[in-house]
Write an enzyme that holds these catalytic residues in place. Structure first.
Site, PDB file in Angstrom:
ATOM      1  N   GLU A  15       0.828  -1.209   0.000  1.00 14.40           N
ATOM      2  CA  GLU A  15       0.000   0.000   0.000  1.00 14.40           C
ATOM      3  C   GLU A  15       0.863   1.259   0.000  1.00 14.40           C
ATOM      4  OE1 GLU A  15      -3.251   0.516  -0.306  1.00 14.40           O
ATOM      5  OE2 GLU A  15      -3.608  -1.636  -0.466  1.00 14.40           O
ATOM      6  N   ASP A  24      -7.078   8.875  -4.329  1.00 13.49           N
ATOM      7  CA  ASP A  24      -6.536   7.691  -5.002  1.00 13.49           C
ATOM      8  C   ASP A  24      -6.932   7.705  -6.482  1.00 13.49           C
ATOM      9  OD1 ASP A  24      -9.196   6.821  -5.138  1.00 13.49           O
ATOM     10  OD2 ASP A  24      -8.933   5.236  -3.652  1.00 13.49           O
TER      11      ASP A  24
END
Length: 95
Positions: A15, A24
């Site tokens: 991540e 994102d």
């Protein structure tokens, strides 16, 4: 079962860590180790950075939700590596 430290570290590695909120690729506000910021309850994360310790605590809470999903839906015996891999999968794609 619970996610092992290796499982948590795997998620952290893949991540990456962002201490400031960002959008994102899908346009959702995110922080820490891929934590989706829930608006409006966590909107405060957008305006202030967090620490690595806070990011780890948030990840652990997110992983607990994944563990509940596995407990409810998986009816076969898993070894620790299979369990950790499934947690990582659910962390990214949802229950």
């Amino acid at each position: 079962m619970q996610t092992s430290i290796n499982g948590l570290n795997f998620i952290k590695k893949h991540e990456g860590l962002r201490l400031e909120a960002y959008k994102d690729v899908a346009g959702y506000w995110t922080i820490g180790y891929g934590h989706l910021i829930h608006i409006p309850t966590e909107e405060y994360f957008i305006s202030q950075p967090i620490t690595e310790e806070t990011a780890t605590n948030i990840l652990q809470e997110d992983v607990k939700k994944c563990e509940v999903c596995v407990a409810v839906h998986v009816q076969v015996k898993l070894n620790q590596n299979q369990y950790d891999a499934l947690i990582s999968f659910i962390f990214n794609l949802g229950c």
